[in-house]
Write an enzyme that holds these catalytic residues in place. Structure first.
Site, PDB file in Angstrom:
ATOM      1  N   HIS A 309     -21.854  28.795  50.332  1.00 21.63           N
ATOM      2  CA  HIS A 309     -23.189  29.067  49.780  1.00 21.63           C
ATOM      3  C   HIS A 309     -23.709  27.789  49.133  1.00 21.63           C
ATOM      4  O   HIS A 309     -22.948  27.012  48.558  1.00 21.63           O
ATOM      5  CB  HIS A 309     -23.127  30.176  48.718  1.00 21.63           C
ATOM      6  N   ASP A 366     -23.084  38.104  52.713  1.00 19.57           N
ATOM      7  CA  ASP A 366     -23.094  38.628  54.096  1.00 19.57           C
ATOM      8  C   ASP A 366     -21.722  39.015  54.623  1.00 19.57           C
ATOM      9  O   ASP A 366     -21.625  39.620  55.688  1.00 19.57           O
ATOM     10  CB  ASP A 366     -23.724  37.571  55.020  1.00 19.57           C
TER      11      ASP A 366
HETATM   12  C1  SDX Z   1     -27.643  33.639  52.506  1.00 21.19           C
HETATM   13  O1  SDX Z   1     -29.743  30.408  49.410  1.00 21.19           O
HETATM   14  C2  SDX Z   1     -29.499  31.684  49.218  1.00 21.19           C
HETATM   15  O2  SDX Z   1     -29.490  32.162  48.126  1.00 21.19           O
HETATM   16  C3  SDX Z   1     -29.236  32.486  50.490  1.00 21.19           C
HETATM   17  C4  SDX Z   1     -28.767  33.920  50.282  1.00 21.19           C
HETATM   18  C5  SDX Z   1     -29.873  34.787  49.718  1.00 21.19           C
HETATM   19  O3  SDX Z   1     -29.540  35.813  49.095  1.00 21.19           O
HETATM   20  O4  SDX Z   1     -31.053  34.483  49.997  1.00 21.19           O
HETATM   21  O5  SDX Z   1     -27.646  33.950  49.409  1.00 21.19           O
HETATM   22  C6  SDX Z   1     -28.381  34.566  51.622  1.00 21.19           C
HETATM   23  O6  SDX Z   1     -28.264  32.981  53.309  1.00 21.19           O
HETATM   24  C7  SDX Z   1     -26.153  33.499  52.347  1.00 21.19           C
HETATM   25  C8  SDX Z   1     -25.537  32.430  53.313  1.00 21.19           C
HETATM   26  C9  SDX Z   1     -25.347  33.053  54.696  1.00 21.19           C
HETATM   27  N1  SDX Z   1     -24.959  32.030  55.666  1.00 21.19           N
HETATM   28  C10 SDX Z   1     -23.678  31.981  56.156  1.00 21.19           C
HETATM   29  O7  SDX Z   1     -22.762  32.705  55.787  1.00 21.19           O
HETATM   30  C11 SDX Z   1     -23.479  30.926  57.243  1.00 21.19           C
HETATM   31  C12 SDX Z   1     -22.147  30.195  57.010  1.00 21.19           C
HETATM   32  N2  SDX Z   1     -22.327  29.366  55.802  1.00 21.19           N
HETATM   33  C13 SDX Z   1     -22.625  27.976  55.986  1.00 21.19           C
HETATM   34  O8  SDX Z   1     -23.435  27.699  57.101  1.00 21.19           O
HETATM   35  C14 SDX Z   1     -23.023  27.272  54.682  1.00 21.19           C
HETATM   36  O9  SDX Z   1     -22.063  27.566  53.758  1.00 21.19           O
HETATM   37  C15 SDX Z   1     -24.392  27.544  54.087  1.00 21.19           C
HETATM   38  C16 SDX Z   1     -25.484  27.312  55.065  1.00 21.19           C
HETATM   39  C17 SDX Z   1     -24.485  28.924  53.550  1.00 21.19           C
HETATM   40  C18 SDX Z   1     -24.547  26.571  52.916  1.00 21.19           C
HETATM   41  O10 SDX Z   1     -24.569  25.333  53.471  1.00 21.19           O
HETATM   42  P1  SDX Z   1     -24.724  24.001  52.576  1.00 21.19           P
HETATM   43  O11 SDX Z   1     -24.989  24.262  51.152  1.00 21.19           O
HETATM   44  O12 SDX Z   1     -25.681  23.137  53.304  1.00 21.19           O
HETATM   45  O13 SDX Z   1     -23.270  23.466  52.569  1.00 21.19           O
HETATM   46  P2  SDX Z   1     -22.829  22.251  53.370  1.00 21.19           P
HETATM   47  O14 SDX Z   1     -23.191  22.422  54.807  1.00 21.19           O
HETATM   48  O15 SDX Z   1     -23.288  21.034  52.661  1.00 21.19           O
HETATM   49  O16 SDX Z   1     -21.250  22.419  53.256  1.00 21.19           O
HETATM   50  C19 SDX Z   1     -20.474  21.630  52.383  1.00 21.19           C
HETATM   51  C20 SDX Z   1     -19.168  21.445  53.130  1.00 21.19           C
HETATM   52  C21 SDX Z   1     -19.361  20.796  54.496  1.00 21.19           C
HETATM   53  O17 SDX Z   1     -18.153  20.149  54.824  1.00 21.19           O
HETATM   54  P3  SDX Z   1     -18.012  18.513  54.497  1.00 21.19           P
HETATM   55  O18 SDX Z   1     -19.163  17.857  55.225  1.00 21.19           O
HETATM   56  O19 SDX Z   1     -18.127  18.409  52.985  1.00 21.19           O
HETATM   57  O20 SDX Z   1     -16.666  18.153  55.035  1.00 21.19           O
HETATM   58  O21 SDX Z   1     -18.578  22.733  53.384  1.00 21.19           O
HETATM   59  C22 SDX Z   1     -18.525  22.950  54.796  1.00 21.19           C
HETATM   60  C23 SDX Z   1     -19.504  21.984  55.421  1.00 21.19           C
HETATM   61  O22 SDX Z   1     -19.114  21.682  56.747  1.00 21.19           O
HETATM   62  N3  SDX Z   1     -18.919  24.341  55.015  1.00 21.19           N
HETATM   63  C24 SDX Z   1     -18.319  25.147  55.885  1.00 21.19           C
HETATM   64  C25 SDX Z   1     -18.962  26.396  55.735  1.00 21.19           C
HETATM   65  N4  SDX Z   1     -19.929  26.303  54.818  1.00 21.19           N
HETATM   66  C26 SDX Z   1     -19.905  25.022  54.375  1.00 21.19           C
HETATM   67  N5  SDX Z   1     -17.306  24.943  56.762  1.00 21.19           N
HETATM   68  C27 SDX Z   1     -16.942  26.007  57.500  1.00 21.19           C
HETATM   69  N6  SDX Z   1     -17.500  27.235  57.418  1.00 21.19           N
HETATM   70  C28 SDX Z   1     -18.506  27.472  56.565  1.00 21.19           C
HETATM   71  N7  SDX Z   1     -19.068  28.676  56.480  1.00 21.19           N
END
Ligand code: SDX
Length: 436
Positions: A309, A366
């Site tokens: 998140h 989710d």
């Molecule tokens: C919602 O914003 C809100 O409040 C949204 C929400 C709401 O109520 O409105 O809470 C609802 O959208 C919840 C999120 C639902 N999405 C998912 O579950 C999709 C899977 N999650 C990821 O795509 C991700 O965690 C996000 C999109 C939710 C957040 O992404 P960020 O903040 O841009 O995080 P990031 O991509 O910068 O990640 C930081 C690190 C990265 O690795 P490094 O580059 O540091 O090595 O964490 C990794 C990312 O690759 N990472 C993940 C991951 N989420 C982050 N790696 C694997 N699986 C994941 N799910």
């Protein structure tokens, strides 16, 4: 940059200096107001995806991502799910206070009287392709409301914002159920005046002329809880879309339609459907570690859906409640879902994996939601529609807060890194002028 006093920081750049006010929120969040930065120094700030940027002041929802705190208008969600109905939380978000008995009765009456779809709009459903995703149908239908209620602009809205709020919150529920019925070739079921918000939705979804739907109070309670937990989440992607589109003084319905489109993305609200699809793949394959390794592989676009998140760097408080209620509801109803066991196994493995631990990646709202929706009989392609129904009051509250403040049209700056005239010299030379 140095702190000149508790109320100001001073930034010095290229011999110029500017005093920037420090702003402090009611929960102690601190920010630097950079309103004078470009005027005084010529510099802008760069913060792609606004990871470190507050877009506005807001009084609606507070999140502490490190402590896993979520409050609507100062009330913890744990209290709200235990003691209120979704309709009361919708009122709280939009009006700022929980309704008293008379306000609740009036709001419920407005929701009821606005639950019917204009009969001309009902025929719109006949022309969508059978396999159309209900989120696309929903955003189209909501946008079409602007054609049926064109005078919902800022001026008229200040007179009947309650009317427009009630219409949106209520009619979107009818549209969602109609979209589902049309997708399975069944006749639509009209809303009933004698049913509560959530009971009405379940009835419109599952009642049929040949098989009356038995409304279970437990199912209604679970749906109320899920809607309350999804009702707002401060400046998330879809709410930012609503505030941005709304800042151009776009019709409220067209603005909400944009929020629905943003929510449909798999990285945002679309994740609840993507989680179930992922759990089914893991269940079929049987190898949880393989999927965790894929999620950790930078060369693999696969991510662990329902994990991570932007704001929560601990367990999403909504996920904790949903997980608990998921176990309890499935036990009470003797409904077993093998995907719940898969979800628990994935969570256990991820929470003990250094990759996820180091990045503070926990289950988000989710991760378990889809399992509860399956237990309620909601089809997977309707999961994100459920999120949109619940988020409607939050979007409206933010839109109302935005138009009620001195917000200017949203128009960020950029850092240009494209070609310069030196690189394009001669490109236009051999062209005939079109304008004298
Ligand atoms: C919602 O914003 C809100 O409040 C949204 C929400 C709401 O109520 O409105 O809470 C609802 O959208 C919840 C999120 C639902 N999405 C998912 O579950 C999709 C899977 N999650 C990821 O795509 C991700 O965690 C996000 C999109 C939710 C957040 O992404 P960020 O903040 O841009 O995080 P990031 O991509 O910068 O990640 C930081 C690190 C990265 O690795 P490094 O580059 O540091 O090595 O964490 C990794 C990312 O690759 N990472 C993940 C991951 N989420 C982050 N790696 C694997 N699986 C994941 N799910």
């Amino acid at each position: 940059m140095k702190q000149e006093s508790p109320g100001y920081v001073v930034l010095e750049v290229e011999g110029k200096s500017v005093r920037l006010p420090v702003v402090v929120g009611s929960e102690g969040e601190k920010g630097i107001d950079i309103g004078a930065l470009r005027r005084e120094t010529g510099y802008v700030t760069l913060d792609p995806s606004f990871m470190n940027t507050a877009a506005c002041y807001s009084s609606i929802t507070f999140i502490d991502g490190e402590k896993g705190i979520l409050r609507y208008r100062g009330i913890p969600i744990e209290e709200l799910v235990r003691k209120t109905m979704f309709v009361e939380v919708a009122y709280l978000l939009v009006h700022g206070e929980l309704p008293n008995e008379e306000q609740r009765r009036n709001f419920s009456a407005m929701l009821n009287i606005n639950s019917m779809l204009h009969e001309d709009m009902r025929h719109f459903f006949d022309h969508f392709p059978r396999g159309a995703h209900p989120m696309h149908i929903l955003s189209t239908m909501i946008n079409a409301l602007a054609a049926f209620y064109p005078n919902v602009d800022l001026k008229s809205l200040s007179e009947d914002i309650d009317q427009s709020t009630a219409r949106l919150i209520s009619i979107v529920r009818t549209m969602a159920a109609f979209a589902y019925k049309k997708s399975i070739g069944e006749p639509v079921v009209y809303p009933r005046h004698d049913l509560s918000y959530c009971a009405n939705f379940l009835n419109m979804m599952f009642d049929s002329p040949v098989k009356p739907y038995q409304i279970h109070p437990d199912a209604v309670r679970i749906l109320n809880m899920l809607f309350i937990l999804h009702a707002d989440h401060e400046q998330n992607c879809s709410t930012t879309a609503v505030r941005t589109i709304g800042s151009a003084q776009v019709n409220l319905y067209a603005t909400i339609s944009a929020g629905i489109s943003a929510l449909s993305g798999p990285l945002h609200g679309g994740a609840n459907q993507a989680v179930i699809e992922m759990l089914k793949m893991i269940q079929q394959d049987g190898n949880v570690k393989k999927f965790l390794d894929m999620a950790k592989d930078k060369n693999n676009p696969f991510r662990l859906m329902g994990f991570g998140h932007r704001v929560y760097k601990t367990y999403d408080p909504r996920a904790a409640i949903i997980k608990r209620e998921c176990h309890a509801y499935l036990e009470r109803t003797h409904y077993s879902d093998p995907l719940l066991d898969v979800a628990r196994e994935v969570e256990e493995a991820a929470l003990n994996d250094p990759y996820f631990i180091e990045r503070n990646l926990y289950p988000n709202v989710d991760f378990y939601t889809g399992i509860l929706y399956r237990a309620l009989g909601i089809p997977e392609n309707m999961f994100t529609v459920m999120f949109a129904l619940a988020r409607l009051p939050g979007w409206i509250a933010h839109w109302k807060e935005m138009i009620g403040s001195d917000t200017k049209i949203v128009r960020p700056r950029q850092i240009y890194i494209g070609k310069t005239p030196v690189e394009t010299v001669g490109v236009m030379e051999n062209r005939e002028p079109l304008l004298q």
